[in-house]
Scaffold this motif. Sequence first.
Motif, PDB file in Angstrom:
ATOM      1  N   LEU A  14       0.848  -1.198   0.000  1.00  0.00           N
ATOM      2  CA  LEU A  14       0.000   0.000   0.000  1.00  0.00           C
ATOM      3  C   LEU A  14       0.882   1.246   0.000  1.00  0.00           C
ATOM      4  O   LEU A  14       1.711   1.429   0.895  1.00  0.00           O
ATOM      5  CB  LEU A  14      -0.904   0.015   1.241  1.00  0.00           C
ATOM      6  CG  LEU A  14      -1.758   1.280   1.356  1.00  0.00           C
ATOM      7  CD1 LEU A  14      -2.893   1.254   0.343  1.00  0.00           C
ATOM      8  CD2 LEU A  14      -2.309   1.467   2.757  1.00  0.00           C
ATOM      9  N   ALA A  20       1.134   4.537  -6.466  1.00  0.00           N
ATOM     10  CA  ALA A  20       1.690   3.255  -6.930  1.00  0.00           C
ATOM     11  C   ALA A  20       1.068   2.123  -6.110  1.00  0.00           C
ATOM     12  O   ALA A  20       0.048   2.301  -5.448  1.00  0.00           O
ATOM     13  CB  ALA A  20       3.216   3.281  -6.771  1.00  0.00           C
ATOM     14  N   GLY A  21       1.698   0.956  -6.179  1.00  0.00           N
ATOM     15  CA  GLY A  21       1.281  -0.171  -5.351  1.00  0.00           C
ATOM     16  C   GLY A  21      -0.133  -0.644  -5.640  1.00  0.00           C
ATOM     17  O   GLY A  21      -0.627  -0.550  -6.767  1.00  0.00           O
ATOM     18  N   GLN A  46       4.722   6.659   3.146  1.00  0.00           N
ATOM     19  CA  GLN A  46       5.339   7.481   2.107  1.00  0.00           C
ATOM     20  C   GLN A  46       4.406   8.597   1.687  1.00  0.00           C
ATOM     21  O   GLN A  46       3.190   8.506   1.813  1.00  0.00           O
ATOM     22  CB  GLN A  46       5.807   6.657   0.902  1.00  0.00           C
ATOM     23  CG  GLN A  46       4.781   5.874   0.139  1.00  0.00           C
ATOM     24  CD  GLN A  46       5.439   5.013  -0.960  1.00  0.00           C
ATOM     25  OE1 GLN A  46       6.275   5.484  -1.716  1.00  0.00           O
ATOM     26  NE2 GLN A  46       5.038   3.752  -1.036  1.00  0.00           N
ATOM     27  N   ALA A  82       5.218  -5.586  -4.788  1.00  0.00           N
ATOM     28  CA  ALA A  82       6.086  -5.640  -3.606  1.00  0.00           C
ATOM     29  C   ALA A  82       5.482  -6.640  -2.619  1.00  0.00           C
ATOM     30  O   ALA A  82       4.293  -6.570  -2.316  1.00  0.00           O
ATOM     31  CB  ALA A  82       6.174  -4.251  -2.974  1.00  0.00           C
ATOM     32  N   VAL A 113       9.383  -5.597  -7.609  1.00  0.00           N
ATOM     33  CA  VAL A 113       9.696  -4.249  -7.115  1.00  0.00           C
ATOM     34  C   VAL A 113      10.845  -4.309  -6.111  1.00  0.00           C
ATOM     35  O   VAL A 113      10.782  -5.056  -5.136  1.00  0.00           O
ATOM     36  CB  VAL A 113       8.459  -3.655  -6.398  1.00  0.00           C
ATOM     37  CG1 VAL A 113       8.761  -2.258  -5.883  1.00  0.00           C
ATOM     38  CG2 VAL A 113       7.258  -3.665  -7.309  1.00  0.00           C
ATOM     39  N   ALA A 116      11.277   1.793  -4.164  1.00  0.00           N
ATOM     40  CA  ALA A 116      10.100   2.653  -4.387  1.00  0.00           C
ATOM     41  C   ALA A 116      10.508   3.852  -5.233  1.00  0.00           C
ATOM     42  O   ALA A 116      11.686   4.209  -5.287  1.00  0.00           O
ATOM     43  CB  ALA A 116       9.555   3.138  -3.051  1.00  0.00           C
ATOM     44  N   SER A 117       9.525   4.461  -5.860  1.00  0.00           N
ATOM     45  CA  SER A 117       9.819   5.681  -6.624  1.00  0.00           C
ATOM     46  C   SER A 117      10.455   6.707  -5.699  1.00  0.00           C
ATOM     47  O   SER A 117      11.263   7.523  -6.123  1.00  0.00           O
ATOM     48  CB  SER A 117       8.540   6.262  -7.216  1.00  0.00           C
ATOM     49  OG  SER A 117       7.692   5.244  -7.667  1.00  0.00           O
ATOM     50  N   LEU A 122      12.432  -1.551  -1.243  1.00  0.00           N
ATOM     51  CA  LEU A 122      11.216  -2.255  -0.812  1.00  0.00           C
ATOM     52  C   LEU A 122      11.457  -3.754  -0.738  1.00  0.00           C
ATOM     53  O   LEU A 122      10.529  -4.533  -0.592  1.00  0.00           O
ATOM     54  CB  LEU A 122      10.066  -1.963  -1.787  1.00  0.00           C
ATOM     55  CG  LEU A 122       9.252  -0.697  -1.487  1.00  0.00           C
ATOM     56  CD1 LEU A 122       8.313  -0.362  -2.641  1.00  0.00           C
ATOM     57  CD2 LEU A 122       8.462  -0.828  -0.193  1.00  0.00           C
ATOM     58  N   ARG A 214       4.677   8.137 -11.496  1.00  0.00           N
ATOM     59  CA  ARG A 214       4.704   7.200 -10.376  1.00  0.00           C
ATOM     60  C   ARG A 214       3.846   5.982 -10.702  1.00  0.00           C
ATOM     61  O   ARG A 214       2.765   6.117 -11.273  1.00  0.00           O
ATOM     62  CB  ARG A 214       4.116   7.893  -9.154  1.00  0.00           C
ATOM     63  CG  ARG A 214       4.379   7.186  -7.861  1.00  0.00           C
ATOM     64  CD  ARG A 214       3.888   8.066  -6.752  1.00  0.00           C
ATOM     65  NE  ARG A 214       4.083   7.474  -5.465  1.00  0.00           N
ATOM     66  CZ  ARG A 214       5.072   7.783  -4.652  1.00  0.00           C
ATOM     67  NH1 ARG A 214       5.965   8.661  -5.026  1.00  0.00           N
ATOM     68  NH2 ARG A 214       5.150   7.221  -3.474  1.00  0.00           N
ATOM     69  N   GLY A 215       4.350   4.828 -10.360  1.00  0.00           N
ATOM     70  CA  GLY A 215       3.518   3.629 -10.481  1.00  0.00           C
ATOM     71  C   GLY A 215       3.314   3.134 -11.893  1.00  0.00           C
ATOM     72  O   GLY A 215       2.349   2.409 -12.168  1.00  0.00           O
ATOM     73  N   THR A 216       4.231   3.453 -12.795  1.00  0.00           N
ATOM     74  CA  THR A 216       4.046   2.964 -14.167  1.00  0.00           C
ATOM     75  C   THR A 216       4.302   1.452 -14.249  1.00  0.00           C
ATOM     76  O   THR A 216       3.627   0.748 -15.002  1.00  0.00           O
ATOM     77  CB  THR A 216       4.990   3.685 -15.157  1.00  0.00           C
ATOM     78  OG1 THR A 216       6.293   3.668 -14.607  1.00  0.00           O
ATOM     79  CG2 THR A 216       4.562   5.103 -15.411  1.00  0.00           C
ATOM     80  N   GLY A 217       5.275   0.964 -13.448  1.00  0.00           N
ATOM     81  CA  GLY A 217       5.561  -0.482 -13.457  1.00  0.00           C
ATOM     82  C   GLY A 217       4.358  -1.273 -12.949  1.00  0.00           C
ATOM     83  O   GLY A 217       3.987  -2.306 -13.516  1.00  0.00           O
ATOM     84  N   CYS A 218       3.748  -0.757 -11.877  1.00  0.00           N
ATOM     85  CA  CYS A 218       2.552  -1.418 -11.314  1.00  0.00           C
ATOM     86  C   CYS A 218       1.438  -1.416 -12.348  1.00  0.00           C
ATOM     87  O   CYS A 218       0.734  -2.412 -12.543  1.00  0.00           O
ATOM     88  CB  CYS A 218       2.046  -0.679 -10.076  1.00  0.00           C
ATOM     89  SG  CYS A 218       3.285  -0.328  -8.829  1.00  0.00           S
TER      90      CYS A 218
HETATM   91  N1  PLP Z   1       4.738  -0.794  -4.668  1.00  0.00           N
HETATM   92  C1  PLP Z   1       4.739   0.201  -3.762  1.00  0.00           C
HETATM   93  C2  PLP Z   1       4.039   0.013  -2.468  1.00  0.00           C
HETATM   94  C3  PLP Z   1       5.364   1.406  -4.065  1.00  0.00           C
HETATM   95  O1  PLP Z   1       5.332   2.392  -3.175  1.00  0.00           O
HETATM   96  C4  PLP Z   1       6.029   1.544  -5.305  1.00  0.00           C
HETATM   97  C5  PLP Z   1       6.698   2.774  -5.663  1.00  0.00           C
HETATM   98  O2  PLP Z   1       6.786   3.724  -4.936  1.00  0.00           O
HETATM   99  C6  PLP Z   1       6.011   0.487  -6.197  1.00  0.00           C
HETATM  100  C7  PLP Z   1       5.362  -0.649  -5.847  1.00  0.00           C
HETATM  101  C8  PLP Z   1       6.683   0.536  -7.537  1.00  0.00           C
HETATM  102  O3  PLP Z   1       6.245   1.563  -8.293  1.00  0.00           O
HETATM  103  P1  PLP Z   1       6.635   1.668  -9.837  1.00  0.00           P
HETATM  104  O4  PLP Z   1       5.459   1.140 -10.579  1.00  0.00           O
HETATM  105  O5  PLP Z   1       6.842   3.123 -10.031  1.00  0.00           O
HETATM  106  O6  PLP Z   1       7.839   0.830 -10.053  1.00  0.00           O
END
Ligand code: PLP
Length: 279
Positions: A14, A20-21, A46, A82, A113, A116-117, A122, A214-218
Amino acid sequence: MNQTLPVVLAIAGLDPSGGAGIQADIQTLSALNCHCTPVVSTLTVQDSGKLYQSQPVSPETLEKQLLALAADFHFSAIKLGALGNAENATLIAHFIQNLIKTTPSIPITLDPVIRASGGKELSDRSLQAVLLNKIIPHCTLVTPNEPELKALTGCETPKQAAHQLTASGTSVLLTGGHSRNTTEQTLENQLFSRADQVIRQKSWTLKLVDGEFRGTGCTFSSAIAAYMAQGCKLETAIEKSQAFVSFAVKNAYALKSGQMIPQRLATPTLAPAPAQTST
Ligand code: PLP
């Protein structure tokens, strides 16, 4: 009859800033017509710029949540982000091992992951070892960026790393967000898959959108899980997801200066992006 949606189990952290997440997973899966069952592996502290702390949830609660959901729902896909720590990751690995006894072809996508951004780690070496030895062998796809691929395998080149990971049966999508070609204004996503001991490589060159997100990978890995839950083959799911992420990033919104939030909602279902491909 009421409409039914594919159920996708998302296990992730979370991010209370909402960028993200698990929130990114829920938004993406919902936008792409899946029902997300969100299970939180770790609670982070965060804000929009910085990660201060990651507090894995108790393994007992995590396990009870997973078992309750598995007894109640049929999952069409699993998305892992994560995972908190090695203990929770080990528990998730056992859960997956049991689940695939009854649902052997369930597509499983892992976004490994590491950081974190907001800069802080993590995951640690022990969690990465569980990913490598106990989770990745059950995955359909792993979606690392370059630093994540290197940290996971210790290999110097993406090709060596992909050889190592695909040996366990997974495909590897090396995402290009960390190795952009700023002259050409492009980024490249590379897929490595193994069939009959032969590694097949395919890449997509995409137009870079200016800015930090933020959160593009997710978002990307959840979109792939959503499309596979709906029956798309891996490469089609990747192409449709690239289009989804490109749209979300182009329409990103800023809450303040710094990283922007991809607009994952109100994103129309799109045809594959006009990417250049090569094999
Ligand atoms: N999961 C959590 C809980 C995060 O806070 C983050 C980045 O801050 C991520 C995953 C990965 O984010 P991204 O998609 O930017 O790699």
